[in-house]
Design a protein around this motif. Structure first.
Motif, mmCIF file in Angstrom:
data_model
loop_
_atom_site.group_PDB
_atom_site.id
_atom_site.type_symbol
_atom_site.label_atom_id
_atom_site.label_comp_id
_atom_site.label_asym_id
_atom_site.label_seq_id
_atom_site.Cartn_x
_atom_site.Cartn_y
_atom_site.Cartn_z
ATOM 1 N N ILE A 228 1.570 127.812 -72.919
ATOM 2 C CA ILE A 228 1.670 126.847 -71.818
ATOM 3 C C ILE A 228 0.386 127.000 -71.016
ATOM 4 C CG2 ILE A 228 2.960 126.164 -69.763
ATOM 5 C CD1 ILE A 228 5.448 127.439 -71.088
ATOM 6 N N VAL A 229 -0.402 125.948 -70.974
ATOM 7 C CA VAL A 229 -1.768 126.031 -70.434
ATOM 8 C C VAL A 229 -1.855 125.332 -69.086
ATOM 9 C CG1 VAL A 229 -4.198 125.504 -70.877
ATOM 10 C CG2 VAL A 229 -2.672 126.072 -72.786
ATOM 11 N N VAL A 235 -4.044 130.391 -69.798
ATOM 12 C CA VAL A 235 -2.722 130.467 -70.414
ATOM 13 C C VAL A 235 -1.789 131.103 -69.388
ATOM 14 C CG1 VAL A 235 -1.345 131.404 -72.303
ATOM 15 C CG2 VAL A 235 -3.699 130.682 -72.717
ATOM 16 N N GLU A 236 -0.938 130.289 -68.799
ATOM 17 C CA GLU A 236 -0.100 130.805 -67.711
ATOM 18 C C GLU A 236 1.251 131.301 -68.203
ATOM 19 O OE1 GLU A 236 3.111 127.888 -67.079
ATOM 20 O OE2 GLU A 236 2.576 129.394 -65.609
ATOM 21 N N ALA A 237 1.629 130.964 -69.457
ATOM 22 C CA ALA A 237 2.872 131.459 -70.043
ATOM 23 C C ALA A 237 2.888 131.123 -71.533
ATOM 24 C CB ALA A 237 4.083 130.831 -69.346
ATOM 25 N N VAL A 238 3.800 131.757 -72.251
ATOM 26 C CA VAL A 238 4.051 131.365 -73.637
ATOM 27 C C VAL A 238 5.566 131.251 -73.805
ATOM 28 C CG1 VAL A 238 1.964 132.393 -74.616
ATOM 29 C CG2 VAL A 238 4.050 133.764 -74.439
ATOM 30 N N PHE A 437 1.290 120.275 -79.063
ATOM 31 C CA PHE A 437 0.416 120.449 -80.214
ATOM 32 C C PHE A 437 -1.055 120.262 -79.860
ATOM 33 C CE2 PHE A 437 3.857 119.172 -83.552
ATOM 34 C CZ PHE A 437 4.540 120.332 -83.232
ATOM 35 N N HIS A 438 -1.336 119.565 -78.755
ATOM 36 C CA HIS A 438 -2.730 119.401 -78.350
ATOM 37 C C HIS A 438 -3.379 120.756 -78.088
ATOM 38 C CE1 HIS A 438 -6.326 117.766 -76.554
ATOM 39 N NE2 HIS A 438 -6.088 118.418 -75.415
ATOM 40 N N HIS A 439 -2.608 121.676 -77.563
ATOM 41 C CA HIS A 439 -3.126 123.026 -77.320
ATOM 42 C C HIS A 439 -2.928 123.917 -78.545
ATOM 43 C CE1 HIS A 439 -3.745 121.977 -73.160
ATOM 44 N NE2 HIS A 439 -2.445 121.770 -72.956
ATOM 45 N N ALA A 440 -1.709 123.996 -79.023
ATOM 46 C CA ALA A 440 -1.415 124.852 -80.178
ATOM 47 C C ALA A 440 0.006 124.613 -80.640
ATOM 48 C CB ALA A 440 -1.601 126.324 -79.814
ATOM 49 N N ARG A 441 0.235 124.782 -81.934
ATOM 50 C CA ARG A 441 1.585 124.758 -82.481
ATOM 51 C C ARG A 441 2.211 126.148 -82.304
ATOM 52 N NH1 ARG A 441 2.824 120.573 -86.073
ATOM 53 N NH2 ARG A 441 1.131 119.049 -86.304
ATOM 54 N N PRO A 442 3.534 126.241 -82.364
ATOM 55 C CA PRO A 442 4.162 127.569 -82.327
ATOM 56 C C PRO A 442 3.619 128.432 -83.458
ATOM 57 C CG PRO A 442 5.815 125.861 -82.037
ATOM 58 C CD PRO A 442 4.551 125.154 -82.418
#
Length: 458
Positions: A228-229, A235-238, A437-442
């Protein structure tokens, strides 16, 4: 009884039918002492025998499965002796309507099966309706007039079908009638594919349940993580997302989560997820990148009195500060009036764990409710984001919800961000962070670490 006694309109066939049904091997099991019907085992043998000799019949067989609605109340109110008397009288009503030739079976305490030849599904339905009407007639129990009713399922035999599958379709049709409120009938009949598909799905659920048990014991569960960007690129959380593997293949969450919820395994899966998510948060912290770990929590977990024990155990075992753990819940959970749910939510906040409202904007959402929610984060549902940036009405809704959430002290996150233009619109709307998905997939933990390292280098 005309639907049965003259099923095909050929008088010459009636004698053959009588001989056929008279030959049922009832002697292999004593008849039911209360009704005089075939016992369950004899009934199953009768189905096998009847279907095996299809060539001597000019009619199709139908299985009519009856279940007396709310019969348990009769036993509880009047006792089992009176209950047996009611069963005997209902059996007589069934016998009076069905006539011969047929096989009458008592499958259980308040369940019966009629195996009878009929012309077609219309005749089968007519017979079942006659049974419904007859069973509904009032009868007296201990000077009290009661009006019984039944749920009835109908299945016509199919060419090449196994007897057990035929009866199971009738049983499933009965359950559908009961699901609709009882005192009615449901027809399976020619819908063979639907019946078989139901059996297949039931077996699939059992297989998935077995796989989940094995996964809990042998390490078949994994957590994947999606960043979570924030607006500043940090990166403020995942978010931790559960995955299940069996035989080298991944089972989709959409398949195993509903089974886990049905069987109660969701509590064990949730406890496992809490512990593993906390351990990952501890490892990120040890690497010098302390990051909030968002972990999904189900209603079943929050209804469990041991929820806070599991949460405390995860924090202690992982040796991670509570502020690095965030629980993601649907809005309906925040508004759940169950004392246990509310107590667990309060306790989680008191120990310093964050609470996030997931998928906000759909279902139970009501802006008036936001003031009563003790959440620290608001996650906007992806359905609002998908229409951006072209849909200005969606943009206005996102902007308004973002401002309201922030004024109530909550960080606002947009889910399902798939491209730069959506991200730009969200930045314009003032959203605090985004996920998608713009940032990253799981990805697995090792993939997350590499992704974070590359991002740090940039």
């Amino acid at each position: 009884s005309s639907a049965v006694s003259d099923p095909v309109g050929h008088p010459s066939s009636e004698e053959t039918l009588h001989r056929h049904f008279d030959a049922i091997p009832a002697a292999t099991s004593a008849p039911d002492p209360i009704t005089g019907f075939l016992s369950r085992n004899a009934g199953l043998q009768a189905a096998v025998a009847l279907m095996a000799d299809a060539g001597v019949r000019n009619a199709r067989l139908c299985a009519i499965w009856l279940d007396i609605d709310r019969f348990r109340r009769v036993n509880e109110s009047f006792g089992h002796v009176a209950g047996d008397s009611v069963i005997a009288r209902i059996a007589e009503r069934i016998r009076s309507i069905v006539g011969l030739p047929c096989a009458l079976v008592r499958m259980g305490g308040d369940e019966f099966v009629v195996l009878a030849p009929v012309r077609d599904r219309v005749a089968a339905t007519q017979l079942a309706r006659q049974l419904l009407v007859e069973i509904r007639l009032p009868l007296t129990v201990d000077e009290l007039l009661i009006r019984p009713s039944a749920s009835i399922g109908i299945a016509l035999e199919q060419v090449g079908e196994e007897p057990a599958a035929w009866l199971e379709r009738a049983d499933r049709a009965m359950l559908e009638a009961k699901r609709r409120g009882g005192n009615r009938l449901a027809l399976s009949g020619d819908e063979l594919l639907t019946g078989r598909l139901g059996v297949q799905l039931a077996r699939e659920e059992l297989a998935i349940e077995s796989t989940l048990h094995a996964a809990l014991e042998n390490g078949g569960l994994r957590l994947h993580f999606q960043p979570i960007v924030g607006r500043d690129g940090r990166v403020e959380a995942v978010e931790a997302l559960m995955r299940c593997y069996a035989g080298g293949h991944q089972i989709a969450p959409a398949r195993f989560i509903p089974v886990a919820e049905k069987t109660g395994l969701i509590i064990r899966l949730g406890e496992w997820s809490l512990l593993e998510g906390a351990r990952c948060a501890a490892r990120l912290r040890a690497r010098g990148t302390p990051t909030t770990m968002a972990i999904n929590v189900s209603r079943a977990q929050l209804l469990s009195p041991r929820f806070m024990h599991a949460l405390h155990a995860a924090l202690v075992c992982a040796d991670v500060p509570a502020r690095l753990i965030e629980l993601e819940l649907t809005e309906s959970l925040f508004l759940d009036l169950s004392p246990t749910v509310q107590a667990n939510l309060r306790s989680a906040r008191e120990v310093g764990v964050g609470l996030a409202i997931d998928d906000f904007g759909t279902g139970y959402s009501c802006l008036a409710n936001l003031k009563d929610l003790s959440a620290s984060k608001l996650k906007l549902d992806r359905s609002f984001i998908a229409a951006l940036p072209e849909d200005r009405r969606s943009f206005a809704v996102v902007k308004s919800m973002t401002r309201l959430g922030q004024e109530l002290g909550m960080a606002v996150v947009a889910e399902g961000v798939e491209n730069h233009s959506q991200l730009a619109a969200l930045t314009e709307a003032g959203v605090d962070a985004s996920q998608g998905f713009h940032h990253a997939r799981p990805m697995p933990e090792h993939g997350l670490l590499k992704w974070m390292a590359r991002r740090a280098e940039k």
